[in-house]
Design an enzyme around this catalytic site. Structure first.
Site, PDB file in Angstrom:
ATOM      1  N   LYS A  22       0.821  -1.225   0.000  1.00  0.00           N
ATOM      2  CA  LYS A  22       0.000   0.000   0.000  1.00  0.00           C
ATOM      3  C   LYS A  22       0.850   1.268   0.000  1.00  0.00           C
ATOM      4  CE  LYS A  22      -3.946  -2.231   2.229  1.00  0.00           C
ATOM      5  NZ  LYS A  22      -3.305  -3.484   2.691  1.00  0.00           N
TER       6      LYS A  22
HETATM    7  O1  LIG Z   1      -9.353  -3.115   1.757  1.00  0.00           O
HETATM    8  C1  LIG Z   1      -8.466  -3.847   2.175  1.00  0.00           C
HETATM    9  C2  LIG Z   1      -7.198  -3.861   1.631  1.00  0.00           C
HETATM   10  C3  LIG Z   1      -6.283  -4.755   2.099  1.00  0.00           C
HETATM   11  N1  LIG Z   1      -6.581  -5.613   3.110  1.00  0.00           N
HETATM   12  C4  LIG Z   1      -5.536  -6.572   3.529  1.00  0.00           C
HETATM   13  O2  LIG Z   1      -5.989  -7.878   3.167  1.00  0.00           O
HETATM   14  C5  LIG Z   1      -5.674  -8.804   4.211  1.00  0.00           C
HETATM   15  C6  LIG Z   1      -6.958  -9.352   4.802  1.00  0.00           C
HETATM   16  O3  LIG Z   1      -6.674 -10.308   5.777  1.00  0.00           O
HETATM   17  P1  LIG Z   1      -7.810 -11.287   6.398  1.00  0.00           P
HETATM   18  O4  LIG Z   1      -7.090 -12.029   7.461  1.00  0.00           O
HETATM   19  O5  LIG Z   1      -8.281 -12.180   5.277  1.00  0.00           O
HETATM   20  O6  LIG Z   1      -8.900 -10.417   6.919  1.00  0.00           O
HETATM   21  C7  LIG Z   1      -4.811  -8.046   5.205  1.00  0.00           C
HETATM   22  O7  LIG Z   1      -3.461  -8.208   4.812  1.00  0.00           O
HETATM   23  C8  LIG Z   1      -5.226  -6.604   5.025  1.00  0.00           C
HETATM   24  O8  LIG Z   1      -4.192  -5.706   5.324  1.00  0.00           O
HETATM   25  C9  LIG Z   1      -7.830  -5.600   3.658  1.00  0.00           C
HETATM   26  O9  LIG Z   1      -8.149  -6.369   4.556  1.00  0.00           O
HETATM   27  N2  LIG Z   1      -8.749  -4.723   3.171  1.00  0.00           N
END
Ligand SMILES: O=c1ccn([C@@H]2O[C@H](COP(=O)(O)O)[C@@H](O)[C@H]2O)c(=O)[nH]1
Length: 281
Positions: A97
């Protein structure tokens, strides 16, 4: 000539399905796996997850923050994860990001989107908060080297709503990001190299994604509550372009690699069934 990211991604998804497996070494997960919260624990966690998942999915998404938290030694582990995922045949979407003024963005592009850099991935996530145009060096480096860029548009967390749904000349800020990405992808076959991030937790039909001609990364699937059925509802006819991203829901099945793989295969089957029953592929 270098093959473009959009084409490489389409081929990988056709071969392995759309699921994007996240590698997020949360301190709490290390503890659940019985690992120490130091860099040795990080390394064991990340490499075990890589071995279990990277040979099965089209895309692996390491979350850079959890590696950076361990300093240079943690970043060295991340470099190894990137290399091993690619060796196992997965594309690596590094979730960093990044976003800055153009001249600094050029340095981020050199770090993540240029051949020969130790942290070069197949694609990265970027933030458009300094303006979509400020991301130009990343788009250029990606296009020149067969890599991709995923721009945050409508994130999966509720905190993003006020900013991302704010009015921007008769459309939302999020829609303006999608439209800018679509302009960059125009005419690309089978799809462009500029994706957007749209949470699977969002409201159906909020964004017009049909003209994007690029991939949609959909976090929020799994641990944040969105289901395979939600994906079909939220994304409708665009579903074939969607990469549902799941991290904790898979990683919680560890440290047993077979259990993680079993859960991943279950989810992949569910996604395939959902796509078919929706009639979209
Ligand atoms: O909008 C967003 C953008 C990035 N993320 C990232 O994705 C994963 C989600 O992890 P989970 O454990 O499946 O919830 C995490 O690395 C976030 O930083 C997001 O969740 N939402």
């Amino acid at each position: 000539m270098t093959e473009r990211f959009g084409a490489r991604l389409a081929r990988a998804v056709a071969a392995r399905g759309p699921l994007c497996a996240g590698i997020d070494p949360h301190p709490g997960l290390l503890a659940e796996w019985g690992l120490p919260g130091d860099v040795a624990g990080l390394e064991r966690f990340a490499l075990t997850a890589t071995e279990a998942l990277a040979g099965e999915v089209a895309v692996v998404k390491p979350q850079s923050a959890f590696f950076e938290a361990h300093g240079a030694a943690g970043v060295a582990v991340l470099e190894r994860v990137v290399a091993e995922c690619r060796a196992a045949g997965a594309l690596v979407l590094l979730d960093v990001k990044r976003g800055d003024i153009g001249s600094t963005m050029a340095a981020y592009a050199a770090a993540y989107l240029s051949d020969g850099s130790p942290l070069a991935a197949d694609a990265v996530t970027v933030s458009p908060y300094l303006g979509f145009g400020a991301l130009e060096p990343a788009f250029e480096a990606a296009a020149a080297s067969g890599r991709g860029v995923f721009v945050l548009a409508r994130t999966s967390n509720p905190d993003g709503e006020a900013l991302q749904r704010a009015d921007e000349g008769g459309r939302s800020v999020a829609q303006s990001i999608v439209d800018d990405a679509a302009a960059r992808n125009a005419g690309a076959e089978p799809q462009g190299d500029v994706g957007v991030v749209v949470g699977a937790t969002n409201v159906p039909g909020e964004l017009r994604l049909a003209g994007l001609n690029g991939p949609v990364l959909a976090p929020g699937f799994g641990a944040q509550g969105a289901t395979a059925a939600d994906l079909a509802t939220v994304f409708g006819s665009v579903l074939p372009a969607v990469l549902p991203a799941s991290s904790r829901a898979l990683l919680r099945c560890g440290p047993d690699g077979g259990a993680m793989r079993g859960e991943l295969r279950r989810v992949q089957a569910e996604l395939t069934a959902g796509t078919r029953s929706d009639g979209t592929s």
